[in-house]
Design a protein around this motif. Structure first.
Motif, PDB file in Angstrom:
ATOM      1  N   LEU A   1       0.857  -1.193   0.000  1.00 18.84           N
ATOM      2  CA  LEU A   1       0.000   0.000   0.000  1.00 18.84           C
ATOM      3  C   LEU A   1       0.894   1.244   0.000  1.00 18.84           C
ATOM      4  O   LEU A   1       0.672   2.203  -0.731  1.00 18.84           O
ATOM      5  CB  LEU A   1      -0.877  -0.035   1.255  1.00 18.84           C
ATOM      6  N   HIS A   2       1.931   1.180   0.829  1.00 23.31           N
ATOM      7  CA  HIS A   2       2.844   2.326   0.965  1.00 23.31           C
ATOM      8  C   HIS A   2       3.758   2.520  -0.243  1.00 23.31           C
ATOM      9  O   HIS A   2       4.431   3.528  -0.355  1.00 23.31           O
ATOM     10  CB  HIS A   2       3.693   2.173   2.240  1.00 23.31           C
ATOM     11  N   LEU A   3       3.820   1.497  -1.100  1.00 25.05           N
ATOM     12  CA  LEU A   3       4.670   1.617  -2.295  1.00 25.05           C
ATOM     13  C   LEU A   3       3.808   1.698  -3.558  1.00 25.05           C
ATOM     14  O   LEU A   3       4.302   1.498  -4.666  1.00 25.05           O
ATOM     15  CB  LEU A   3       5.624   0.412  -2.387  1.00 25.05           C
ATOM     16  N   ASN A   4       2.533   2.011  -3.378  1.00 20.13           N
ATOM     17  CA  ASN A   4       1.602   2.080  -4.507  1.00 20.13           C
ATOM     18  C   ASN A   4       1.854   3.381  -5.288  1.00 20.13           C
ATOM     19  O   ASN A   4       1.720   4.481  -4.757  1.00 20.13           O
ATOM     20  CB  ASN A   4       0.172   2.042  -3.932  1.00 20.13           C
ATOM     21  N   ALA A   5       2.227   3.216  -6.572  1.00 12.51           N
ATOM     22  CA  ALA A   5       2.593   4.384  -7.393  1.00 12.51           C
ATOM     23  C   ALA A   5       1.404   5.312  -7.652  1.00 12.51           C
ATOM     24  O   ALA A   5       1.590   6.487  -7.964  1.00 12.51           O
ATOM     25  CB  ALA A   5       3.186   3.913  -8.712  1.00 12.51           C
ATOM     26  N   ASN A   6       0.181   4.784  -7.488  1.00  7.53           N
ATOM     27  CA  ASN A   6      -0.986   5.667  -7.664  1.00  7.53           C
ATOM     28  C   ASN A   6      -1.139   6.622  -6.479  1.00  7.53           C
ATOM     29  O   ASN A   6      -1.805   7.647  -6.582  1.00  7.53           O
ATOM     30  CB  ASN A   6      -2.274   4.844  -7.773  1.00  7.53           C
TER      31      ASN A   6
END
Ligand code: HEM
Length: 463
Positions: free
Chosen positions: A365-370
């Motif tokens: 979640l914390h690395l989600n590019a969106n």
């Protein structure tokens, strides 16, 4: 899924995250024998899970901790009403007036930690492994703040509580990656059983001695202060341990022990790991370390520049706060959260069957590019107020959310700001030859993220 589990603790998280990456913006499922796991990493679904009363309880894997050392403590308590009552009791030990009174302790121990790290460095190269000393300082801080006792942890290289906690975590990692050992009867035959029992006993003995010592100290203090002292008249805020012991008539000794072990374990690895990662990231980003220093110099420009910070000073450290949040985003201590689905329930447009397990991939979640442009880049500006406002509130959940969110969040932020600011005021950190790039940092999953072979930086005294 089984080959993923059997790959060892270092590959476990990497493999789970790699699989989860292939499923953009949706739920996906996996089977381990007859157990159904449903994964998600989108903020909308995460919110739906964490605020759903049918998913109040932790998943079966956590029973391993309940059986070993945490028992019925807050983290694992399954009975809603009892959990609610105990949560209120524990929260009172971390209320605002208490937190404010912890600042001098955080500073004193952080200052001592700096001296230890500097002394520990290799004289020729300035190389220093920081995670073990930070672990000792963290234990001392939680001992002094929550329980009012000195554990003298910083005077040693290790501590029996931490040594044995590491064994218990290793056993957790072993049992979840060899899922047949989640069964208690089968675990009796595992080679880890004996090691586990020895560590469990040592932790129990340590806590029993601690409670006895605290009880005696509290009685002595009461006698020496006399009955007209305002502290005895209840005007002073009570520490967590005083609150727990006062409630001994309502609860059992085992429950008190469970709460103490839960608090120490929950506070220990989380803040120690994050503090070490923050220093590591600052070492690798000199421009950001300089900005942190600039902010600190401005805050301490009036009066004695070497003075101890006040609570108000710590509140002014906005940039440092963003650095710590960005550290928690990139190196999320609890990268996976598990919930038991108690009743069939609709989530994210799907009917989730009763008895399945929901896994929230916090790290993904914390690395989600969106949500975060250039998600792998260390950029504290991801936490500028306007950037935060533009995201879903469940886009950043290092402390979880909903019912079972972290009770120590404010304590943790205050402690981490105290430690990092105190270290950066006195020392400059830069990359170690042993770990020249952030990508070289080896991490593994054993309930929380941990370092495989320490966390190295170089340290230099500021003149
Ligand atoms: C960087 C620091 C910390 C992080 C990242 C962190 C993270 C978390 C997370 C993710 C949870 C919830 C897990 C879930 O939803 O399944 C949690 C729960 C908890 N944390 Fe923390 N924590 C930190 C520090 C602390 C500290 C300092 C304390 C105590 C002083 C603490 C005490 C607890 C307790 C008691 C719970 C269980 C709450 C409940 O279920 O009601 N944590 N923490």
């Amino acid at each position: 899924m089984l080959p993923v589990l059997l790959g060892g603790p270092e590959k476990l998280l990497i493999n789970i995250l790699n699989i989860a990456r292939n499923y953009e913006n949706t739920l996906f499922k996996a089977w381990v024998f007859n157990r159904l796991y449903i994964f998600s990493k989108t903020p909308e679904v995460v919110e739906a899970v964490l605020t759903n009363p049918n998913l109040f309880n932790k998943s079966k894997e956590y029973n391993v901790f309940s059986e070993s050392i945490m028992g019925n403590g807050l983290f694992l308590n399954k009975k809603f009403h009892e959990w609610k009552m105990n949560r209120k009791m524990v929260a009172a030990g971390f209320k605002f007036s208490m937190l404010k009174s912890f600042v001098p302790i955080f500073y004193e121990e952080a200052k001592f930690l700096g001296k230890i790290l500097y002394k520990k460095r290799e004289i020729n190269s300035n190389e220093c492994e920081i995670s073990s000393a930070i672990g000792m300082a963290t234990l001392e801080m939680i001992g002094r703040t929550a329980f009012g006792v000195k554990l003298n942890a910083q005077k040693n290289d290790n501590h029996e509580f931490l040594e044995n906690l590491q064994v218990i975590q290793k056993v957790f990692e072993y049992r979840i990656t060899h899922p047949w050992f989640l069964n208690r009867s089968l675990f009796q035959f595992s080679t880890y059983k004996r090691k586990h029992d020895i560590s469990q006993n040592k932790i129990y003995n340590f806590i029993d001695d601690l409670v006895q010592r605290i009880n005696t100290e509290l009685k002595n203090n009461k006698n020496s202060q006399g009955e007209h002292n305002e502290e005895c008249m209840g005007l002073k805020s009570k520490s967590l341990i005083e609150i727990l012991l006062e409630n001994e008539h309502q609860t059992t000794f085992n429950q008190i022990r469970d709460e103490i072990i839960t608090i120490i374990s929950a506070a220990q690895d989380t803040t120690a790991f994050t503090n070490a990662c923050a220093i590591f990231l600052l070492a690798h980003h000199q421009d950001i370390q300089n900005k942190v220093l600039e902010e600190l110099l401005a805050i301490f420009s009036s009066g004695d520049p070497d003075r101890q910070p006040t609570y108000e000073d710590l509140q002014k450290m906005d940039y440092l706060e963003r650095v710590i949040k960005e550290t928690l985003r990139l190196y999320t201590v609890t990268p996976l959260l598990g919930r038991k689905v108690e009743k069939e329930t609709m989530i994210g447009g799907y009917l989730i069957p009763e008895g399945s397990t929901f896994i929230i991939c916090t790290q993904l979640l914390h690395l989600n590019a969106n949500l975060y442009p250039e998600p792998e880049k260390f950029n504290p500006d991801n936490f500028l107020p306007e950037a935060c406002r533009s995201r879903h509130p469940y886009s950043f959940i290092p402390f979880s959310g909903g019912y079972r969110n972290c009770i120590g969040m404010k304590y943790a932020m205050l402690q981490m700001k105290s430690v990092v600011s105190t270290l950066v005021r006195s020392y400059r950190f830069y990359p170690s030859d042993k770990c020249p790039n952030p990508e070289n940092l080896r991490l593994m999953f054993a309930a929380t993220q941990q370092f495989v072979d320490g966390c190295y930086v170089k340290i230099e005294a500021r003149t």
